[in-house]
Enzyme design. Sequence first.
Site, short mmCIF file in Angstrom:
data_model
loop_
_atom_site.label_atom_id
_atom_site.label_comp_id
_atom_site.label_asym_id
_atom_site.label_seq_id
_atom_site.Cartn_x
_atom_site.Cartn_y
_atom_site.Cartn_z
N LYS A 155 1.22 -0.57 0.38
CA LYS A 155 0.22 -0.41 0.19
C LYS A 155 1.17 1.24 0.27
CE LYS A 155 -0.99 2.35 3.51
NZ LYS A 155 -0.77 2.50 4.83
N ASP B 292 -3.10 -5.88 2.43
CA ASP B 292 -3.78 -4.59 3.12
C ASP B 292 -3.44 -5.56 4.76
OD1 ASP B 292 -5.48 -3.92 5.46
OD2 ASP B 292 -6.40 -2.92 4.20
N HIS B 293 -2.79 -5.20 4.88
CA HIS B 293 -1.70 -6.41 6.79
C HIS B 293 -2.97 -6.56 7.09
CE1 HIS B 293 -0.88 -2.21 8.55
NE2 HIS B 293 -0.79 -3.17 9.69
N HIS C 132 -7.70 -0.53 5.61
CA HIS C 132 -8.12 -1.28 6.88
C HIS C 132 -9.37 -0.77 7.55
CE1 HIS C 132 -3.58 -1.36 6.94
NE2 HIS C 132 -3.58 0.15 7.14
C1 BG6 Z 1 -0.27 1.89 8.18
C2 BG6 Z 1 -0.76 3.46 8.30
O1 BG6 Z 1 -0.98 0.92 7.56
O2 BG6 Z 1 -1.21 1.02 9.30
C3 BG6 Z 1 0.15 3.82 9.95
O3 BG6 Z 1 0.06 3.69 7.77
C4 BG6 Z 1 -0.64 2.92 11.08
O4 BG6 Z 1 -0.34 4.95 9.92
C5 BG6 Z 1 -0.78 1.62 10.58
O5 BG6 Z 1 -0.02 3.09 11.89
C6 BG6 Z 1 -0.94 1.09 11.83
O6 BG6 Z 1 -1.19 -0.91 11.83
P1 BG6 Z 1 -1.15 -1.64 13.03
O7 BG6 Z 1 -0.91 -3.40 12.64
O8 BG6 Z 1 -0.23 -1.14 14.24
O9 BG6 Z 1 -2.99 -1.63 13.67
#
Ligand code: BG6
Length: 485
Positions: free
Chosen positions: A142, A171-172, A234
Amino acid sequence: MVIFGASGDLTARKLIPSLFNSCRKQRLPEDINIIGFGGSPLTDEEFKNHLLEGLAKYAAFRFTKEQWQFFSRRLSYLQGSYADLESFKKLDTALKKIEGGPANRLFYLATPPTVFANIIDLLGETRQLEENNFWRRVVIEKPFGTDLASAKELNQKIHRVLDEDQIYRIDHYLGKETVQNILVIRFANTIFEPLWNRNYVDHVQITVAESVGVEHRGGYYDNVGVLRDMVQNHLLQLLSLVAMEPPASYTGNALRNEKVKVLSAVQPINSLQAVVNHTIRAQYQGYLDEPNIDPASTTPTYTALRLFINNWRWQGVPFYLRSGKKLAEKSTQIIVQFKEPPMPMFPLSSCQNCTPNTLVLYLQPDEGIHLRFEAKVPDTVAETSSVDMEFHYADSFGPSAIPEAYERLLLDALQGDTSLFTRADEVETTWGLIDPILNIWEQDQAPPVSIYPSGSWGPEEANRMLQQDHRDWLIGSKEHIRHTT
Ligand code: BG6
């Protein structure tokens, strides 16, 4: 596997720890080779040392020297430019030498998005994406576009050389164990799904709260803001999993068909009045003093939205979404608040503490599920009290049961499972919802960006948006569900 952007942060922080951990669990193909491609001049040894330093900082597991030696034998590095045909020819030659015959190739784009199209073009030009009995796949990080037009353009460009089933858009959040568990809760049980609709659900809240600020990413974040950074991907992914219809099967396209269907039914917020009524945006106090932020920036770091889904299941049920940085705690949760019983059976005075049934899905941290319902207080005539039933992954499956999201995603990409990756039409549908809000926020008549104190739960306006509906923002924690207003 070729990682573009190999000397960057994502490779050291997420990709290599995940691949290494999968290797320790004996889940990686035995004959895999991982080639880092990047602009920095590094020898293989320097590359490996850099990754080892990253592991010391970021790996959530302990490992032995022997395990690292076993894994690092598969690593090598190639310096090159993302814009130069010669570099891609050199890459192809190097790969052929390592492969020693026909082989599968997975290309991972962990680079800034500005070079995605270029890399794919040059891979196409050097005929590295053609499948002849062996597969060729591309994983794209992304952000996928910055608005609907740029996402469409990128899709068109990559479709010139790749079929959709060769493309793995990351999208992790979809790699998170608890996000996948949303579907298991809904479709591997019979007790929730019959209630999962407008007849029994009062509203749904999706909170993705972070306690950190923009940290070292000011230069990127200030051009993007919370709607693009968190909501387009997300939060809308979470919404689609909570709200979608049961898929025909648990396969990539069946799942994604349902996600696209429900996202297409989200009522767009596309007029000034709708933006005023249904959106809040704010910036944390102190944001302007962060490194690489324009001192006059109005980029929002917090947003709250009230969305409606125009279909038979959800008509009239509000979905409240909120996300922000520098909030009171890091917490990602989905709260399904059920309706009150149709009539007060018990004397009102004894039921004054009655609260509607609430289901909390804790996505992170302390992953689990929490159901709150009413029970009789013992030794009273008919007094009731809210009680809590909880499941925590750590209690049931051990404290380190939850793997890093990238482990699942990388293994799925290697195995050709697209279920946890987003499809072209899905990305375009989500941008189609975000674009009008972003455009109207730019107009002079749009409500200004408000400021919220760091460490709070966001601006007062977000509380008022729910209070207008006689509701409050909720947050669950062990044995407790509380208001955050
Ligand atoms: C990322 C965003 O996709 O997700 C970041 O670019 C954010 O700004 C992060 O901090 C949050 O991911 P997680 O897995 O820590 O909830």
